[in-house]
Design a protein around this motif. Sequence first.
Motif, mmCIF file in Angstrom:
data_model
loop_
_atom_site.group_PDB
_atom_site.id
_atom_site.type_symbol
_atom_site.label_atom_id
_atom_site.label_comp_id
_atom_site.label_asym_id
_atom_site.label_seq_id
_atom_site.Cartn_x
_atom_site.Cartn_y
_atom_site.Cartn_z
ATOM 1 N N GLU A 250 -109.324 -84.102 -48.063
ATOM 2 C CA GLU A 250 -110.265 -85.205 -47.891
ATOM 3 C C GLU A 250 -110.213 -86.068 -46.706
ATOM 4 O OE1 GLU A 250 -113.099 -88.886 -49.870
ATOM 5 O OE2 GLU A 250 -111.157 -88.311 -50.796
ATOM 6 N N LYS A 251 -110.037 -85.575 -45.559
ATOM 7 C CA LYS A 251 -109.954 -86.016 -44.180
ATOM 8 C C LYS A 251 -110.871 -85.438 -43.201
ATOM 9 C CE LYS A 251 -104.831 -86.833 -44.733
ATOM 10 N NZ LYS A 251 -104.865 -88.358 -44.763
ATOM 11 N N GLU A 252 -111.449 -86.426 -42.534
ATOM 12 C CA GLU A 252 -112.389 -86.075 -41.342
ATOM 13 C C GLU A 252 -111.857 -85.120 -40.367
ATOM 14 O OE1 GLU A 252 -115.468 -89.014 -40.230
ATOM 15 O OE2 GLU A 252 -114.813 -90.062 -42.028
ATOM 16 N N ILE A 253 -112.370 -84.272 -39.841
ATOM 17 C CA ILE A 253 -111.717 -83.226 -38.785
ATOM 18 C C ILE A 253 -112.136 -83.936 -37.593
ATOM 19 C CG2 ILE A 253 -111.736 -81.103 -38.098
ATOM 20 C CD1 ILE A 253 -112.930 -80.006 -40.540
ATOM 21 N N THR A 254 -111.182 -84.728 -37.187
ATOM 22 C CA THR A 254 -111.200 -85.569 -35.854
ATOM 23 C C THR A 254 -109.815 -85.137 -35.224
ATOM 24 O OG1 THR A 254 -110.130 -87.589 -36.932
ATOM 25 C CG2 THR A 254 -112.612 -87.317 -36.599
ATOM 26 N N ALA A 255 -109.819 -85.426 -33.900
ATOM 27 C CA ALA A 255 -108.423 -85.033 -33.106
ATOM 28 C C ALA A 255 -107.126 -85.648 -33.792
ATOM 29 C CB ALA A 255 -108.537 -85.257 -31.652
ATOM 30 N N GLU A 256 -107.189 -86.991 -34.030
ATOM 31 C CA GLU A 256 -106.314 -87.900 -34.752
ATOM 32 C C GLU A 256 -105.686 -87.369 -36.236
ATOM 33 O OE1 GLU A 256 -109.704 -90.497 -35.313
ATOM 34 O OE2 GLU A 256 -108.868 -89.163 -33.674
ATOM 35 N N LYS A 257 -106.520 -86.678 -36.764
ATOM 36 C CA LYS A 257 -106.298 -86.029 -38.308
ATOM 37 C C LYS A 257 -106.016 -84.915 -38.200
ATOM 38 C CE LYS A 257 -108.853 -90.142 -40.112
ATOM 39 N NZ LYS A 257 -109.973 -90.524 -40.969
ATOM 40 N N ILE A 258 -106.141 -83.851 -37.377
ATOM 41 C CA ILE A 258 -105.899 -82.375 -37.420
ATOM 42 C C ILE A 258 -104.476 -82.083 -37.929
ATOM 43 C CG2 ILE A 258 -105.647 -80.259 -35.985
ATOM 44 C CD1 ILE A 258 -108.372 -81.178 -34.718
ATOM 45 N N ARG A 259 -103.489 -82.961 -37.418
ATOM 46 C CA ARG A 259 -102.275 -82.553 -38.005
ATOM 47 C C ARG A 259 -102.048 -82.867 -39.226
ATOM 48 N NH1 ARG A 259 -97.278 -85.509 -34.562
ATOM 49 N NH2 ARG A 259 -98.340 -87.382 -35.648
ATOM 50 N N ASP A 260 -102.731 -84.070 -39.808
ATOM 51 C CA ASP A 260 -102.537 -84.219 -41.385
ATOM 52 C C ASP A 260 -103.226 -83.129 -42.199
ATOM 53 O OD1 ASP A 260 -101.160 -86.525 -40.751
ATOM 54 O OD2 ASP A 260 -102.951 -87.636 -40.912
ATOM 55 N N ILE A 261 -104.453 -82.525 -41.553
ATOM 56 C CA ILE A 261 -104.992 -81.585 -42.464
ATOM 57 C C ILE A 261 -104.198 -80.175 -42.249
ATOM 58 C CG2 ILE A 261 -107.320 -79.996 -42.279
ATOM 59 C CD1 ILE A 261 -108.631 -82.477 -40.875
ATOM 60 N N LEU A 262 -103.725 -79.886 -41.453
ATOM 61 C CA LEU A 262 -102.935 -78.788 -41.241
ATOM 62 C C LEU A 262 -101.581 -78.783 -42.231
ATOM 63 C CD1 LEU A 262 -103.168 -77.767 -37.394
ATOM 64 C CD2 LEU A 262 -104.237 -76.486 -39.456
ATOM 65 N N TYR A 263 -101.117 -79.842 -42.085
ATOM 66 C CA TYR A 263 -99.845 -80.248 -42.960
ATOM 67 C C TYR A 263 -100.524 -79.989 -44.358
ATOM 68 C CZ TYR A 263 -95.967 -82.361 -45.328
ATOM 69 O OH TYR A 263 -94.952 -82.516 -46.146
ATOM 70 N N THR A 264 -101.475 -80.636 -44.915
ATOM 71 C CA THR A 264 -102.078 -80.558 -46.085
ATOM 72 C C THR A 264 -102.438 -79.111 -46.638
ATOM 73 O OG1 THR A 264 -102.910 -82.662 -45.996
ATOM 74 C CG2 THR A 264 -103.604 -81.555 -47.919
ATOM 75 N N LYS A 265 -102.881 -78.284 -45.706
ATOM 76 C CA LYS A 265 -103.143 -77.118 -45.890
ATOM 77 C C LYS A 265 -101.990 -76.031 -46.161
ATOM 78 C CE LYS A 265 -105.162 -73.009 -43.644
ATOM 79 N NZ LYS A 265 -105.373 -72.608 -42.044
ATOM 80 N N GLN A 266 -100.969 -76.368 -45.414
ATOM 81 C CA GLN A 266 -99.778 -75.763 -45.399
ATOM 82 C C GLN A 266 -98.905 -76.074 -47.114
ATOM 83 O OE1 GLN A 266 -96.593 -76.573 -42.508
ATOM 84 N NE2 GLN A 266 -95.949 -74.487 -42.646
ATOM 85 N N PHE A 267 -99.179 -77.150 -47.104
ATOM 86 C CA PHE A 267 -98.574 -77.860 -48.390
ATOM 87 C C PHE A 267 -99.046 -77.159 -49.626
ATOM 88 C CE2 PHE A 267 -98.316 -80.763 -51.888
ATOM 89 C CZ PHE A 267 -97.117 -81.095 -52.131
ATOM 90 N N LEU A 268 -100.640 -77.063 -49.654
ATOM 91 C CA LEU A 268 -101.159 -76.703 -50.713
ATOM 92 C C LEU A 268 -100.938 -74.961 -50.800
ATOM 93 C CD1 LEU A 268 -104.478 -78.650 -50.563
ATOM 94 C CD2 LEU A 268 -102.602 -78.805 -52.160
ATOM 95 N N GLN A 269 -100.991 -74.424 -49.790
ATOM 96 C CA GLN A 269 -101.139 -73.130 -49.637
ATOM 97 C C GLN A 269 -99.543 -72.564 -49.996
ATOM 98 O OE1 GLN A 269 -101.840 -71.967 -45.506
ATOM 99 N NE2 GLN A 269 -103.675 -71.062 -45.891
ATOM 100 N N GLY A 270 -98.548 -73.229 -49.959
ATOM 101 C CA GLY A 270 -97.115 -72.881 -50.343
ATOM 102 C C GLY A 270 -97.164 -73.027 -51.943
ATOM 103 N N LEU A 271 -97.969 -74.022 -52.282
ATOM 104 C CA LEU A 271 -97.883 -74.157 -54.044
ATOM 105 C C LEU A 271 -98.939 -73.147 -54.550
ATOM 106 C CD1 LEU A 271 -98.119 -78.152 -54.395
ATOM 107 C CD2 LEU A 271 -96.021 -76.686 -54.310
ATOM 108 N N LEU A 272 -99.870 -72.753 -54.087
ATOM 109 C CA LEU A 272 -100.744 -71.757 -54.563
ATOM 110 C C LEU A 272 -100.162 -70.559 -54.605
ATOM 111 C CD1 LEU A 272 -104.358 -73.182 -52.985
ATOM 112 C CD2 LEU A 272 -103.459 -73.391 -55.326
#
Length: 275
Positions: A250-272
């Motif tokens: 739940e983060k809007e895809i804006t330039a300042e939030k892309i790094r957070d989105i990618l981190y969250t994606k990597q975090f979740l992928q690792g657990l899944l």
Amino acid sequence: MNIACVVRLGNDSDIEKELKNLVRLGLHSCQLISWDRKFYNSEKNAQKVKEVTAALNVQISAFWCGWEGPKFSNFFEGPMTMGLVPEAYRMERLISLKEGSFFAKDIGVSDLATHVGFLPEDPKDPKYAGTILALKELMKVCEANQQYFLFETGLETPATLLRAMEDVGSEFLGVNLDPANLLRYGKANPIDAVEMFGSKIRGVHGKDGFYPTSGQEPGEEVRIGDGRVNYPLFLKKLQEVGYQGDITIEKEITAEKIRDILYTKQFLQGLLEKM
């Protein structure tokens, strides 16, 4: 379970650009969010969303429908302004949600979600009874559209939400489980909430946070893995109750939030990948 992200659109949004941004992140599923009635009252926008999602092979798991008027998330103004609970805004917002239901139908999405508001724990509270009546009216539209309505969690205890679902009395009700909101509003441990809601869970947000430290404001939202949500156990519990849907960042895809989105994606992928 798959990883997704929210895509927020308004009447002036470039629909193709926003959905391409999702795909550039390596994601092909989203919850579509709009707080703009002009956007979701437009047949042109609905047709454009259908065309672009088909071209990009993007799936929309739910349309998250916002509503007009004031909205505060704190413990003082929140109960007076959020969702369908405040009588002053209830009828106009009910109309908005009905419009959102037809938009979701037009774009081929089976789930409509929103924050209903700070549901009173006292079932004899007039605001509770009025909200249930409004939800029953909304469900006439959702059921006719063969559509589930999802309560976004966090502003009420799971027990209160379960009672509300029972009182509305529709088979087309579900839960959009936000574990961070449950913590931030001091309503429940997310692990326990998964067990309570079980098969009613049709959507999940990937967020993290802390319990409140005062009686005035919700707790802090923090980077996933840095808060109180025990994600390894949380995901395991979701699996145990049969949830196979998206974990939506739940983060809007804006330039300042892309790094957070990618981190969250990597975090979740690792657990899944370990499940």
